[in-house]
Write an enzyme that holds these catalytic residues in place. Structure first.
Site, PDB file in Angstrom:
ATOM      1  N   TYR A 129      55.659  39.722 -69.356  1.00 43.10           N
ATOM      2  CA  TYR A 129      55.320  41.144 -69.552  1.00 43.10           C
ATOM      3  C   TYR A 129      54.026  41.491 -68.799  1.00 43.10           C
ATOM      4  CZ  TYR A 129      54.600  45.495 -72.223  1.00 43.10           C
ATOM      5  OH  TYR A 129      54.415  46.808 -72.607  1.00 43.10           O
ATOM      6  N   ALA A 175      64.102  57.428 -72.182  1.00 40.12           N
ATOM      7  CA  ALA A 175      63.711  58.585 -73.005  1.00 40.12           C
ATOM      8  C   ALA A 175      64.517  58.674 -74.298  1.00 40.12           C
ATOM      9  CB  ALA A 175      63.862  59.869 -72.195  1.00 40.12           C
ATOM     10  N   ASN A 186      47.890  38.420 -72.126  1.00 42.27           N
ATOM     11  CA  ASN A 186      48.071  38.145 -73.561  1.00 42.27           C
ATOM     12  C   ASN A 186      48.906  36.875 -73.706  1.00 42.27           C
ATOM     13  OD1 ASN A 186      47.809  38.676 -76.308  1.00 42.27           O
ATOM     14  ND2 ASN A 186      49.752  39.797 -76.400  1.00 42.27           N
ATOM     15  N   LYS A 239      53.538  44.244 -65.800  1.00 45.07           N
ATOM     16  CA  LYS A 239      52.683  45.423 -65.957  1.00 45.07           C
ATOM     17  C   LYS A 239      51.511  45.409 -64.980  1.00 45.07           C
ATOM     18  CE  LYS A 239      55.089  47.441 -69.179  1.00 45.07           C
ATOM     19  NZ  LYS A 239      55.754  48.729 -68.920  1.00 45.07           N
TER      20      LYS A 239
HETATM   21  P1  NDP Z   1      60.761  51.236 -77.021  1.00 45.09           P
HETATM   22  O1  NDP Z   1      61.290  49.858 -77.117  1.00 45.09           O
HETATM   23  O2  NDP Z   1      60.505  52.022 -78.248  1.00 45.09           O
HETATM   24  O3  NDP Z   1      61.682  52.102 -76.041  1.00 45.09           O
HETATM   25  C1  NDP Z   1      62.037  51.591 -74.782  1.00 45.09           C
HETATM   26  C2  NDP Z   1      62.849  52.609 -74.033  1.00 45.09           C
HETATM   27  O4  NDP Z   1      63.185  52.060 -72.761  1.00 45.09           O
HETATM   28  C3  NDP Z   1      64.132  52.982 -74.725  1.00 45.09           C
HETATM   29  O5  NDP Z   1      64.377  54.345 -74.550  1.00 45.09           O
HETATM   30  C4  NDP Z   1      65.172  52.141 -73.989  1.00 45.09           C
HETATM   31  O6  NDP Z   1      66.399  52.826 -73.951  1.00 45.09           O
HETATM   32  C5  NDP Z   1      64.588  52.129 -72.586  1.00 45.09           C
HETATM   33  N1  NDP Z   1      65.037  50.987 -71.780  1.00 45.09           N
HETATM   34  C6  NDP Z   1      64.725  49.679 -71.935  1.00 45.09           C
HETATM   35  N2  NDP Z   1      65.316  48.943 -71.006  1.00 45.09           N
HETATM   36  C7  NDP Z   1      66.036  49.799 -70.228  1.00 45.09           C
HETATM   37  C8  NDP Z   1      66.873  49.629 -69.095  1.00 45.09           C
HETATM   38  N3  NDP Z   1      67.101  48.434 -68.546  1.00 45.09           N
HETATM   39  N4  NDP Z   1      67.435  50.726 -68.545  1.00 45.09           N
HETATM   40  C9  NDP Z   1      67.228  51.942 -69.077  1.00 45.09           C
HETATM   41  N5  NDP Z   1      66.438  52.172 -70.147  1.00 45.09           N
HETATM   42  C10 NDP Z   1      65.857  51.100 -70.719  1.00 45.09           C
HETATM   43  O7  NDP Z   1      59.400  51.088 -76.169  1.00 45.09           O
HETATM   44  P2  NDP Z   1      58.083  51.986 -76.127  1.00 45.09           P
HETATM   45  O8  NDP Z   1      58.416  53.412 -76.244  1.00 45.09           O
HETATM   46  O9  NDP Z   1      57.096  51.373 -77.031  1.00 45.09           O
HETATM   47  O10 NDP Z   1      57.588  51.651 -74.644  1.00 45.09           O
HETATM   48  C11 NDP Z   1      57.792  52.520 -73.538  1.00 45.09           C
HETATM   49  C12 NDP Z   1      57.000  51.969 -72.364  1.00 45.09           C
HETATM   50  O11 NDP Z   1      55.619  51.881 -72.724  1.00 45.09           O
HETATM   51  C13 NDP Z   1      57.417  50.558 -71.948  1.00 45.09           C
HETATM   52  O12 NDP Z   1      57.356  50.424 -70.554  1.00 45.09           O
HETATM   53  C14 NDP Z   1      56.363  49.681 -72.600  1.00 45.09           C
HETATM   54  O13 NDP Z   1      56.197  48.455 -71.918  1.00 45.09           O
HETATM   55  C15 NDP Z   1      55.151  50.562 -72.493  1.00 45.09           C
HETATM   56  N6  NDP Z   1      54.090  50.241 -73.429  1.00 45.09           N
HETATM   57  C16 NDP Z   1      54.294  50.331 -74.792  1.00 45.09           C
HETATM   58  C17 NDP Z   1      53.269  50.020 -75.668  1.00 45.09           C
HETATM   59  C18 NDP Z   1      53.409  50.129 -77.145  1.00 45.09           C
HETATM   60  O14 NDP Z   1      52.445  49.757 -77.848  1.00 45.09           O
HETATM   61  N7  NDP Z   1      54.503  50.619 -77.689  1.00 45.09           N
HETATM   62  C19 NDP Z   1      51.962  49.561 -75.162  1.00 45.09           C
HETATM   63  C20 NDP Z   1      51.873  49.503 -73.735  1.00 45.09           C
HETATM   64  C21 NDP Z   1      52.892  49.834 -72.916  1.00 45.09           C
HETATM   65  P3  NDP Z   1      67.772  52.266 -74.621  1.00 45.09           P
HETATM   66  O15 NDP Z   1      67.436  51.638 -75.918  1.00 45.09           O
HETATM   67  O16 NDP Z   1      68.604  53.506 -74.711  1.00 45.09           O
HETATM   68  O17 NDP Z   1      68.273  51.306 -73.599  1.00 45.09           O
END
Ligand code: NDP
Length: 240
Positions: A148, A13, A142, A152
């Protein structure tokens, strides 16, 4: 304020979609526990009374610790949103083990660790909503994203099985499959690639984190009484 008295745990978040989901739930009165790995961004949440946990959800102990903190802080968990996710793109032929394992551990095992830790308390209270953030890539595949796509697609099967396993205890489990959403994750994409995707979106625009958050809010609310085990696309019609 449909979320008053609800306790929600949202992973990932600190940015993007997870941040928008947490803000949407908070705006309706939910008590929040959020996690991420970026301490500075977690501080922003602390200022608005949110419980934050710096945790890598790919680590089973850290995931269990996050759930424990939520239960110690608020006494219950009504909503669990497994949103945290990563990409490590590359063609299969050259994909290092680490890129495969990191993506599977974070995107799929992370959700498993969190659900396993939270499910007992939800079963006891005989209610709960779990929303797993999958992706349209888990449905279509993809090139360059075997890791990935596997993670998913795995989340979709996981969601169906857990929905069946917990339905009699009043727990509803669903997945959301976003299409192209404007966040840090998609920012790195080349303009040419982005333009090509845009051409395939019937609604003619990319999605916003709020588009996803509104659906998650509905699925996680008490207005969702009869939807479980489903994967709902938020993609402007990209995959029809
Ligand atoms: P971002 O890269 O913008 O954000 C990812 C978030 O996940 C960050 O808050 C990061 O926190 C957190 N995170 C990643 N790895 C970890 C970990 N190991 N432990 C704890 N927190 C973690 O991604 P999006 O907001 O774009 O994506 C969010 C979700 O939606 C993902 O699951 C993604 O696969 C999915 N999604 C996104 C799409 C898109 O077009 N954007 C399309 C389809 C699905 P921090 O940096 O603080 O570690």
């Amino acid at each position: 304020m449909s979320m008053i008295d609800k306790v929600a745990v949202v992973t990932g978040a600190t940015r993007g979609i997870g941040r928008a989901i947490a803000e949407r739930l908070q705006a309706d009165g939910a008590s929040l526990v959020v996690c991420g790995r970026d301490a500075a961004r977690l501080k922003d949440w602390e200022q608005s009374g949110v419980v934050t946990v710096k945790a890598d959800i790919a680590d089973p102990d850290a995931a269990a610790g996050l759930v424990k903190t939520a239960l110690d802080s608020w006494g219950r968990i009504d909503i669990l949103v497994n949103n945290a996710g990563i990409t490590r793109d590359g063609f299969l032929m050259r994909m290092p083990d680490n890129d495969w394992n990191d993506v599977l551990r974070t995107n799929l095992s992370g959700a498993f660790y969190l659900c396993r830790a939270a499910i007992r308390s939800m079963m006891k209270q005989r209610s709960g909503h779990i929303v797993n953030i999958s992706s349209v890539i888990g449905v279509t595949g993809n090139a360059g994203q075997t890791n990935y796509a596997a993670s998913k697609a795995g989340l979709i099967g996981f969601t169906k099985a857990l929905a069946r396993e917990t339905a009699q205890r009043g727990i509803l489990v669903n997945a959301v499959a976003p299409g192209y959403i404007e966040t840090d994750m998609t920012e790195a994409m080349a303009d040419k690639h982005r333009e090509a995707i845009l051409q395939q979106i019937p609604l003619g625009r990319t999605g916003t984190p709020q588009d996803v958050a509104d659906l998650v809010h509905f699925l996680a609310s008490d207005r969702n009484r009869y939807i479980t085990g489903q994967t709902i696309h938020v993609d402007g019609g990209l995959v029809i």
